[in-house]
Design a protein around this motif. Sequence first.
Motif, PDB file in Angstrom:
ATOM      1  N   GLU A 318      38.293  56.273 -75.009  1.00  0.00           N
ATOM      2  CA  GLU A 318      37.363  57.128 -74.278  1.00  0.00           C
ATOM      3  C   GLU A 318      36.616  56.350 -73.199  1.00  0.00           C
ATOM      4  OE1 GLU A 318      34.857  59.323 -76.864  1.00  0.00           O
ATOM      5  OE2 GLU A 318      36.517  60.430 -77.779  1.00  0.00           O
ATOM      6  N   ASP A 354      40.184  65.636 -81.556  1.00  0.00           N
ATOM      7  CA  ASP A 354      39.162  65.782 -80.504  1.00  0.00           C
ATOM      8  C   ASP A 354      39.524  64.952 -79.275  1.00  0.00           C
ATOM      9  OD1 ASP A 354      37.716  67.472 -82.087  1.00  0.00           O
ATOM     10  OD2 ASP A 354      36.271  65.939 -82.765  1.00  0.00           O
ATOM     11  N   TYR A 355      39.983  63.717 -79.522  1.00  0.00           N
ATOM     12  CA  TYR A 355      40.360  62.844 -78.408  1.00  0.00           C
ATOM     13  C   TYR A 355      41.545  63.426 -77.631  1.00  0.00           C
ATOM     14  CZ  TYR A 355      42.389  58.840 -75.968  1.00  0.00           C
ATOM     15  OH  TYR A 355      42.927  58.016 -75.014  1.00  0.00           O
ATOM     16  N   ASN A 357      42.455  66.527 -77.468  1.00  0.00           N
ATOM     17  CA  ASN A 357      42.000  67.723 -76.758  1.00  0.00           C
ATOM     18  C   ASN A 357      41.244  67.361 -75.484  1.00  0.00           C
ATOM     19  OD1 ASN A 357      43.132  69.478 -78.610  1.00  0.00           O
ATOM     20  ND2 ASN A 357      41.272  69.591 -79.863  1.00  0.00           N
ATOM     21  N   ARG A 358      40.478  66.267 -75.538  1.00  0.00           N
ATOM     22  CA  ARG A 358      39.767  65.837 -74.324  1.00  0.00           C
ATOM     23  C   ARG A 358      40.754  65.390 -73.241  1.00  0.00           C
ATOM     24  NH1 ARG A 358      35.485  64.643 -77.790  1.00  0.00           N
ATOM     25  NH2 ARG A 358      36.291  62.646 -78.520  1.00  0.00           N
ATOM     26  N   GLU A 361      42.005  68.519 -71.666  1.00  0.00           N
ATOM     27  CA  GLU A 361      41.008  69.052 -70.734  1.00  0.00           C
ATOM     28  C   GLU A 361      40.990  68.259 -69.440  1.00  0.00           C
ATOM     29  OE1 GLU A 361      37.329  69.011 -72.824  1.00  0.00           O
ATOM     30  OE2 GLU A 361      37.973  70.479 -74.321  1.00  0.00           O
ATOM     31  N   LEU A 362      41.107  66.952 -69.575  1.00  0.00           N
ATOM     32  CA  LEU A 362      41.143  66.106 -68.393  1.00  0.00           C
ATOM     33  C   LEU A 362      42.396  66.397 -67.573  1.00  0.00           C
ATOM     34  CD1 LEU A 362      39.815  63.845 -66.810  1.00  0.00           C
ATOM     35  CD2 LEU A 362      41.023  62.207 -68.234  1.00  0.00           C
TER      36      LEU A 362
END
Length: 372
Positions: A318, A354-355, A357-358, A361-362
Amino acid sequence: MIRQWKRWESGSLPSEFYRPIIAAVFGTVTHALFPAPSRRDCDREILAASGMETLEIVSRLNRSDVDGATLDALRITTDRLCSEYPFMPSDQLLIEGRQWLRRVVDLHSKSLTLAQHREVLALSGWLALLVGCVEYDSGDRHAAESTRRAALSLATESDHAEIAGWAHEMRAWFALTTGDYRGVVAAAQAGAESAAHHSVAVQLAAQEAKAWARLGDRRQVEVALDRGRRLLEGLPHPENLDNHFVVDPAKFDFYAMDCYRLVGEDKLARTLANEVLRAGTDFDGTERSPMRNAEARVTLGVTAAREGDLEQALVHGERALQGDRQSVPSLIMTSRELAAVVRDRYSSEPTAQDYLNRLIELGRAKPGFLPS
């Protein structure tokens, strides 16, 4: 030998004889472990070297003839822009680079001597290379390829082997980040033929090594890295380490880090990643090389994930995505590698999901980022 080593550990520098031997032991090059002082160009240097600020340079460019002092100022300005590549925001550098490229190209309509004409072609070539790199960082592949071809044409017209070499290196980089690994090898070899005696040959060898690593050919990885290492050892230490088109000896660790991560040499990859972060960060925490640092953090994330430490893997992954100055295609490539490890080993973990999915999104915000 033991006494010598103890003196070195207490702070004494090894002699010129021992430095390359020590570097070879750690799989790097001399100036990466024993760097010479670097310098940073800025507007004050333009004024000191030429007596001119930007406004005066532009006014001189509008005259019918161009003198040596004006070309000197343009040379320094071009070097400054190339030195700002690692940290200046992409949109700002793209604007400045294109403005200066137009100004220099307009000089072709002026009354120039043969030597001045070749100099203007070369300056146009360097600026075109810079603009093409920033365009590709920003995700504009078509514009970047057009600009790269223009730089190669300028190199051919001015008979400038080094600019030609960097144009081929850009082609290798584009191919690497789009998964055309055989294309990387072809571009690297073409560039090496054009600029065998210039520092760009080191970076071409490194790009070739990265491609072989992704093709799974460990022997060719070592052959290419060893070739780049030997080339770099034979070159004088660069005057300006900040210039993007100068091969910084410390960057060799960055090249090797990528290769060793891919071939599964996790301990060596992690050691090199920590060294890349150390070299790319000032004492106050300011990042001198944010794009290199981002890929080093991805490497730390990959090695942590392979060793069972999901928490550290996600922390590194991240943080790699948080920098303001990014090379989007290169970050896409390495983040996909981390995403693949996380997905394969930790798909049932909520934090892993979660990672991922981020990243998705990115991907919507930056087309092409979606990990495969």
